[in-house]
Write a protein that holds these residues in place. Structure first.
Motif, mmCIF file in Angstrom:
data_model
loop_
_atom_site.group_PDB
_atom_site.id
_atom_site.type_symbol
_atom_site.label_atom_id
_atom_site.label_comp_id
_atom_site.label_asym_id
_atom_site.label_seq_id
_atom_site.Cartn_x
_atom_site.Cartn_y
_atom_site.Cartn_z
ATOM 1 N N LEU A 9 0.746 -1.092 0.077
ATOM 2 C CA LEU A 9 -0.063 -0.015 0.098
ATOM 3 C C LEU A 9 0.881 1.256 -0.069
ATOM 4 N N LEU A 10 0.636 2.219 -0.823
ATOM 5 C CA LEU A 10 1.304 3.672 -0.738
ATOM 6 C C LEU A 10 0.171 4.323 0.061
ATOM 7 N N SER A 11 1.045 4.473 1.217
ATOM 8 C CA SER A 11 0.381 5.475 2.137
ATOM 9 C C SER A 11 1.038 6.700 2.493
ATOM 10 N N SER A 12 1.126 7.098 3.723
ATOM 11 C CA SER A 12 1.597 8.547 4.148
ATOM 12 C C SER A 12 2.194 8.396 5.639
ATOM 13 N N PRO A 13 3.025 9.386 5.851
ATOM 14 C CA PRO A 13 3.805 9.004 7.106
ATOM 15 C C PRO A 13 3.031 9.686 8.353
ATOM 16 N N HIS A 14 1.625 9.252 8.496
ATOM 17 C CA HIS A 14 0.817 9.895 9.480
ATOM 18 C C HIS A 14 1.173 9.418 10.814
ATOM 19 N N ILE A 53 4.235 1.600 2.400
ATOM 20 C CA ILE A 53 5.213 2.397 2.093
ATOM 21 C C ILE A 53 4.884 3.875 2.260
ATOM 22 N N ARG A 54 5.553 4.661 2.997
ATOM 23 C CA ARG A 54 5.216 5.933 3.507
ATOM 24 C C ARG A 54 6.143 7.232 2.833
ATOM 25 N N PRO A 55 6.001 7.383 1.698
ATOM 26 C CA PRO A 55 6.708 8.684 1.136
ATOM 27 C C PRO A 55 6.520 9.999 1.694
ATOM 28 N N GLY A 56 7.624 10.661 2.146
ATOM 29 C CA GLY A 56 7.615 12.029 2.738
ATOM 30 C C GLY A 56 7.117 12.939 1.517
ATOM 31 N N ALA A 66 7.211 -8.877 4.350
ATOM 32 C CA ALA A 66 5.953 -8.860 5.110
ATOM 33 C C ALA A 66 5.917 -8.180 6.340
ATOM 34 N N GLY A 67 4.835 -7.278 6.653
ATOM 35 C CA GLY A 67 4.941 -6.474 7.790
ATOM 36 C C GLY A 67 5.774 -5.408 7.862
ATOM 37 N N GLY A 68 6.456 -5.083 6.865
ATOM 38 C CA GLY A 68 7.412 -3.938 6.622
ATOM 39 C C GLY A 68 6.357 -2.799 6.720
ATOM 40 N N ASP A 69 7.079 -1.520 7.312
ATOM 41 C CA ASP A 69 6.505 -0.354 7.363
ATOM 42 C C ASP A 69 7.425 0.709 7.154
ATOM 43 N N TYR A 70 7.815 1.137 5.948
ATOM 44 C CA TYR A 70 8.808 2.131 5.450
ATOM 45 C C TYR A 70 8.540 3.471 5.264
ATOM 46 N N VAL A 71 9.058 4.216 5.898
ATOM 47 C CA VAL A 71 8.983 5.836 5.586
ATOM 48 C C VAL A 71 10.211 6.241 4.883
ATOM 49 N N LEU A 72 9.840 6.833 3.597
ATOM 50 C CA LEU A 72 10.779 6.993 2.671
ATOM 51 C C LEU A 72 11.099 8.642 2.320
ATOM 52 N N THR A 73 12.445 9.048 2.626
ATOM 53 C CA THR A 73 12.746 10.187 2.451
ATOM 54 C C THR A 73 13.990 10.550 1.511
ATOM 55 N N GLY A 74 14.040 11.739 0.919
ATOM 56 C CA GLY A 74 15.322 11.974 0.262
ATOM 57 C C GLY A 74 16.477 12.058 1.324
ATOM 58 N N PRO A 75 17.685 12.294 1.059
ATOM 59 C CA PRO A 75 18.891 12.143 1.747
ATOM 60 C C PRO A 75 19.273 13.129 2.410
#
Length: 305
Positions: A109-114, A148-151, A202-211
């Protein structure tokens, strides 16, 4: 004794297709391309059959609509995993998730970093409320899932600042000192694709940001540096920005952005190593994203991006 590579039996069980929702959008199309590069069969969901012309050869294009859950049954038949990018109103979310659980083994799921403990992400946000509910529905099914939680997306600058920069005008924007960590759409897509076909997520919860943490004014300056011509930034007050955006964006979205930028003043952006942890390479810096999209900021007709 181990057989030489030339004679070793390398036959594998064919992998079931991955269903990609939002396949013609910026992130979804990136996921499609990443999966094809990895040799994963792709099924693309679209509401418009004519959209098939924009997708690469070899993609199985199927028609379906998240607002009509029954229309997904054919698209889900035989899939192994689903990339879910929610682009519909909330009422059908429960029925859609129920169908995913009946057919697929995995959903990304493409979600958000809430849930992220940083003031930039803790402001009231209707989209975050929707994402939280979809996450709850997925968890309740027991379906194998990855979130997946992109900023902040680097590509936001196309809508926000490209028109003024293309016209040689001053970029008038609020909270120039507010720092974010823009993440490249391509890194988001690559992480999503990897978690769709690679085990261990499985079960991963990833906040994605630039560097890097960059103020908004610094991001505008970087665009000018890449273009080889100076850009000018002028600070707007929140009320001036509301007036400038009247009729261009919904007021709740404008207020949410103003609240988020205001809350982060004086604090660096939230940074994670998730992109490099998953992909094995560092996330692309904002300057790289700008260089690869420089034509969008140069004078002339608006390019297709």
């Amino acid at each position: 004794m181990t057989q030489p590579n030339s004679t070793r039996n390398t036959a594998r069980t064919p992998m079931p297709p991955v269903l990609v929702t939002g396949a013609t959008g910026r992130i979804g199309r990136g996921v499609v391309d990443e999966l094809l590069t990895a040799g994963v069969p792709v099924r693309a969901l679209t509401r418009r059959p004519e959209a098939a012309a924009t997708l690469p050869p070899g993609v199985d294009v199927v028609t379906g609509d998240l607002t009509v859950p029954a229309s997904l049954d054919g698209a889900l038949r035989g899939v192994g995993a689903v990339f879910l990018l929610w682009t519909a109103p909330p009422p059908t979310a429960a029925a859609v998730v129920e169908r995913l659980a009946a057919h697929a083994q995995r959903v990304v799921l493409l979600s958000s970093p809430h849930q992220t403990p940083h003031p930039f992400f803790r402001q009231p946000n209707p989209m975050a409320v929707l994402h939280a509910e979809i996450e709850r529905l997925i968890a309740a099914t027991g379906l194998e899932s990855t979130i997946i939680r992109p900023g902040m997306f680097a590509s936001n600058s196309l809508a926000w600042w490209a028109p003024a920069i293309r016209a040689g005008e001053v970029v008038r924007w609020p909270y120039g000192a507010a720092e974010t960590a823009p993440v490249d759409d391509r890194d988001i897509a690559a992480v999503a694709a990897r978690t769709l076909y690679e085990d261990g997520h499985a079960g991963g919860d990833y906040v994605l940001t630039g560097p890097e943490s960059l103020s908004q004014a610094a991001q505008v300056e970087i665009i000018g540096n890449v273009l080889g011509r100076p850009t000018r930034f002028e600070e707007l007050s929140p009320d001036e920005f509301r007036g400038a955006m009247d009729g261009k964006a919904p007021r709740p979205a404008v207020d949410m952005l103003l609240n988020a930028w205001g809350a982060t003043i004086g604090r660096p952006a939230y940074l994670t190593s998730a992109v490099s942890d998953i992909l094995g390479v560092p996330p692309r810096p904002f300057s790289r994203w700008v260089a690869d999209h420089a034509e969008a900021f140069r004078p002339g007709p608006t390019p297709s991006t």
